[in-house]
Design a protein around this motif. Structure first.
Motif, PDB file in Angstrom:
ATOM      1  N   TYR A  86      38.449  -8.038 -22.296  1.00  0.00           N
ATOM      2  CA  TYR A  86      37.388  -8.412 -21.351  1.00  0.00           C
ATOM      3  C   TYR A  86      37.756  -9.676 -20.592  1.00  0.00           C
ATOM      4  O   TYR A  86      37.522  -9.784 -19.391  1.00  0.00           O
ATOM      5  CB  TYR A  86      36.055  -8.608 -22.063  1.00  0.00           C
ATOM      6  N   VAL A  87      38.331 -10.645 -21.278  1.00  0.00           N
ATOM      7  CA  VAL A  87      38.773 -11.879 -20.623  1.00  0.00           C
ATOM      8  C   VAL A  87      39.844 -11.559 -19.581  1.00  0.00           C
ATOM      9  O   VAL A  87      39.806 -12.074 -18.461  1.00  0.00           O
ATOM     10  CB  VAL A  87      39.304 -12.895 -21.663  1.00  0.00           C
ATOM     11  N   LEU A  88      40.780 -10.702 -19.929  1.00  0.00           N
ATOM     12  CA  LEU A  88      41.829 -10.322 -18.983  1.00  0.00           C
ATOM     13  C   LEU A  88      41.251  -9.653 -17.743  1.00  0.00           C
ATOM     14  O   LEU A  88      41.653  -9.955 -16.621  1.00  0.00           O
ATOM     15  CB  LEU A  88      42.831  -9.390 -19.655  1.00  0.00           C
ATOM     16  N   VAL A  89      40.278  -8.786 -17.926  1.00  0.00           N
ATOM     17  CA  VAL A  89      39.659  -8.101 -16.784  1.00  0.00           C
ATOM     18  C   VAL A  89      38.972  -9.103 -15.865  1.00  0.00           C
ATOM     19  O   VAL A  89      39.113  -9.052 -14.646  1.00  0.00           O
ATOM     20  CB  VAL A  89      38.682  -7.017 -17.270  1.00  0.00           C
ATOM     21  N   VAL A  90      38.229 -10.031 -16.441  1.00  0.00           N
ATOM     22  CA  VAL A  90      37.533 -11.031 -15.623  1.00  0.00           C
ATOM     23  C   VAL A  90      38.535 -11.913 -14.880  1.00  0.00           C
ATOM     24  O   VAL A  90      38.346 -12.227 -13.699  1.00  0.00           O
ATOM     25  CB  VAL A  90      36.587 -11.884 -16.500  1.00  0.00           C
ATOM     26  N   VAL A  91      39.609 -12.301 -15.530  1.00  0.00           N
ATOM     27  CA  VAL A  91      40.622 -13.131 -14.881  1.00  0.00           C
ATOM     28  C   VAL A  91      41.291 -12.370 -13.738  1.00  0.00           C
ATOM     29  O   VAL A  91      41.527 -12.932 -12.661  1.00  0.00           O
ATOM     30  CB  VAL A  91      41.654 -13.623 -15.917  1.00  0.00           C
ATOM     31  N   LEU A  92      41.569 -11.101 -13.935  1.00  0.00           N
ATOM     32  CA  LEU A  92      42.169 -10.309 -12.859  1.00  0.00           C
ATOM     33  C   LEU A  92      41.213 -10.158 -11.679  1.00  0.00           C
ATOM     34  O   LEU A  92      41.641 -10.168 -10.523  1.00  0.00           O
ATOM     35  CB  LEU A  92      42.600  -8.941 -13.382  1.00  0.00           C
ATOM     36  N   ILE A  93      39.931 -10.036 -11.960  1.00  0.00           N
ATOM     37  CA  ILE A  93      38.944  -9.984 -10.876  1.00  0.00           C
ATOM     38  C   ILE A  93      38.938 -11.306 -10.111  1.00  0.00           C
ATOM     39  O   ILE A  93      38.896 -11.324  -8.876  1.00  0.00           O
ATOM     40  CB  ILE A  93      37.547  -9.649 -11.429  1.00  0.00           C
ATOM     41  N   ILE A  94      38.999 -12.407 -10.838  1.00  0.00           N
ATOM     42  CA  ILE A  94      39.004 -13.716 -10.180  1.00  0.00           C
ATOM     43  C   ILE A  94      40.244 -13.867  -9.303  1.00  0.00           C
ATOM     44  O   ILE A  94      40.176 -14.381  -8.188  1.00  0.00           O
ATOM     45  CB  ILE A  94      38.943 -14.851 -11.223  1.00  0.00           C
ATOM     46  N   LEU A  95      41.376 -13.404  -9.794  1.00  0.00           N
ATOM     47  CA  LEU A  95      42.618 -13.590  -9.040  1.00  0.00           C
ATOM     48  C   LEU A  95      42.742 -12.663  -7.841  1.00  0.00           C
ATOM     49  O   LEU A  95      43.180 -13.082  -6.772  1.00  0.00           O
ATOM     50  CB  LEU A  95      43.821 -13.381  -9.962  1.00  0.00           C
ATOM     51  N   SER A 142      41.614 -21.455  -8.018  1.00  0.00           N
ATOM     52  CA  SER A 142      41.325 -20.163  -8.645  1.00  0.00           C
ATOM     53  C   SER A 142      42.422 -19.778  -9.626  1.00  0.00           C
ATOM     54  O   SER A 142      42.146 -19.276 -10.716  1.00  0.00           O
ATOM     55  CB  SER A 142      41.190 -19.068  -7.588  1.00  0.00           C
ATOM     56  N   THR A 143      43.661 -20.018  -9.242  1.00  0.00           N
ATOM     57  CA  THR A 143      44.777 -19.688 -10.120  1.00  0.00           C
ATOM     58  C   THR A 143      44.776 -20.552 -11.369  1.00  0.00           C
ATOM     59  O   THR A 143      44.978 -20.055 -12.485  1.00  0.00           O
ATOM     60  CB  THR A 143      46.104 -19.848  -9.362  1.00  0.00           C
ATOM     61  N   VAL A 144      44.545 -21.844 -11.198  1.00  0.00           N
ATOM     62  CA  VAL A 144      44.493 -22.740 -12.355  1.00  0.00           C
ATOM     63  C   VAL A 144      43.316 -22.372 -13.255  1.00  0.00           C
ATOM     64  O   VAL A 144      43.435 -22.338 -14.485  1.00  0.00           O
ATOM     65  CB  VAL A 144      44.413 -24.213 -11.897  1.00  0.00           C
ATOM     66  N   GLY A 145      42.175 -22.077 -12.658  1.00  0.00           N
ATOM     67  CA  GLY A 145      41.006 -21.662 -13.447  1.00  0.00           C
ATOM     68  C   GLY A 145      41.253 -20.373 -14.199  1.00  0.00           C
ATOM     69  O   GLY A 145      40.846 -20.230 -15.358  1.00  0.00           O
ATOM     70  N   ALA A 146      41.937 -19.425 -13.566  1.00  0.00           N
ATOM     71  CA  ALA A 146      42.242 -18.167 -14.243  1.00  0.00           C
ATOM     72  C   ALA A 146      43.211 -18.390 -15.399  1.00  0.00           C
ATOM     73  O   ALA A 146      43.068 -17.780 -16.466  1.00  0.00           O
ATOM     74  CB  ALA A 146      42.820 -17.173 -13.247  1.00  0.00           C
ATOM     75  N   ALA A 147      44.196 -19.264 -15.192  1.00  0.00           N
ATOM     76  CA  ALA A 147      45.149 -19.556 -16.271  1.00  0.00           C
ATOM     77  C   ALA A 147      44.455 -20.226 -17.454  1.00  0.00           C
ATOM     78  O   ALA A 147      44.719 -19.888 -18.622  1.00  0.00           O
ATOM     79  CB  ALA A 147      46.269 -20.438 -15.748  1.00  0.00           C
ATOM     80  N   LEU A 148      43.566 -21.161 -17.174  1.00  0.00           N
ATOM     81  CA  LEU A 148      42.817 -21.802 -18.258  1.00  0.00           C
ATOM     82  C   LEU A 148      41.891 -20.812 -18.954  1.00  0.00           C
ATOM     83  O   LEU A 148      41.740 -20.846 -20.177  1.00  0.00           O
ATOM     84  CB  LEU A 148      42.014 -22.981 -17.712  1.00  0.00           C
ATOM     85  N   ALA A 149      41.268 -19.927 -18.182  1.00  0.00           N
ATOM     86  CA  ALA A 149      40.352 -18.944 -18.768  1.00  0.00           C
ATOM     87  C   ALA A 149      41.087 -17.996 -19.700  1.00  0.00           C
ATOM     88  O   ALA A 149      40.594 -17.688 -20.798  1.00  0.00           O
ATOM     89  CB  ALA A 149      39.652 -18.163 -17.658  1.00  0.00           C
ATOM     90  N   ILE A 150      42.263 -17.540 -19.295  1.00  0.00           N
ATOM     91  CA  ILE A 150      43.004 -16.620 -20.163  1.00  0.00           C
ATOM     92  C   ILE A 150      43.527 -17.353 -21.398  1.00  0.00           C
ATOM     93  O   ILE A 150      43.550 -16.799 -22.496  1.00  0.00           O
ATOM     94  CB  ILE A 150      44.135 -15.891 -19.401  1.00  0.00           C
ATOM     95  N   ALA A 151      43.913 -18.614 -21.240  1.00  0.00           N
ATOM     96  CA  ALA A 151      44.403 -19.380 -22.391  1.00  0.00           C
ATOM     97  C   ALA A 151      43.294 -19.609 -23.409  1.00  0.00           C
ATOM     98  O   ALA A 151      43.490 -19.403 -24.613  1.00  0.00           O
ATOM     99  CB  ALA A 151      44.976 -20.716 -21.920  1.00  0.00           C
ATOM    100  N   ILE A 152      42.139 -20.026 -22.947  1.00  0.00           N
ATOM    101  CA  ILE A 152      41.018 -20.276 -23.855  1.00  0.00           C
ATOM    102  C   ILE A 152      40.441 -18.969 -24.372  1.00  0.00           C
ATOM    103  O   ILE A 152      40.077 -18.854 -25.543  1.00  0.00           O
ATOM    104  CB  ILE A 152      39.943 -21.118 -23.142  1.00  0.00           C
ATOM    105  N   GLY A 153      40.383 -17.970 -23.493  1.00  0.00           N
ATOM    106  CA  GLY A 153      39.789 -16.700 -23.878  1.00  0.00           C
ATOM    107  C   GLY A 153      40.605 -15.901 -24.867  1.00  0.00           C
ATOM    108  O   GLY A 153      40.077 -15.049 -25.564  1.00  0.00           O
ATOM    109  N   VAL A 154      41.892 -16.146 -24.948  1.00  0.00           N
ATOM    110  CA  VAL A 154      42.738 -15.441 -25.905  1.00  0.00           C
ATOM    111  C   VAL A 154      42.901 -16.254 -27.186  1.00  0.00           C
ATOM    112  O   VAL A 154      43.228 -15.704 -28.232  1.00  0.00           O
ATOM    113  CB  VAL A 154      44.101 -15.121 -25.251  1.00  0.00           C
TER     114      VAL A 154
END
Length: 88
Positions: free
Chosen positions: A68-77, A11-23
Motif C-alpha cells: 500500500y505504501v508503494l502504491v501511494v508513493v507511485l501515485i505521488i511520483l 515530491s521526490t524527496v517526500g516519496a523517498a522518505l515515505a517509502i523508507a518510513i513506510g517499509v
C-alpha cells in the motif's frame, strides 16, 4: 529554479522518505513475527503446521502494508494531483 522544479524535487524527496518510513515498520514487524514463530516452534515442535500456516498468513498481511505504501508513493511520483494547481 522555478516553482515546478521545487515541486518535483520536494515530491521526490517526500516519496523517498515515505517509502523508507513506510517499509521500516512492516520490516520490523516481519522480523518480530518470524522470531516469535521460531520461538514457538522450539517450544512446541508438534504444532509446526499450525504455526507455519498462521505465520504465512500474518506475513502476507504485514507485506500488504508495504505494498500500500508503494502504491501511494507511485501515485505521488507519477500522477500527482497537486501538479494541476501548480501549472495554472
Amino acid at each position: 529554479m522555478s516553482d515546478m522544479h521545487w515541486f518535483v524535487i520536494l515530491s521526490t524527496v517526500g516519496a523517498a522518505l515515505a517509502i523508507a518510513i513506510g517499509v521500516l515498520a512492516p520490516g520490523l514487524a516481519m522480523g518480530k513475527a518470524i522470531a516469535q514463530a521460531l520461538d514457538a516452534l522450539a517450544r512446541q515442535p508438534e504444532a509446526e503446521k499450525a504455526i507455519t500456516r498462521t505465520l504465512f498468513i500474518g506475513l502476507a498481511m504485514i507485506e500488504s502494508l508495504a505494498i500500500y505504501v508503494l502504491v501511494v508513493v507511485l501515485i505521488i511520483l507519477f500522477r500527482n494531483p497537486l501538479i494541476e494547481y501548480l501549472l495554472k
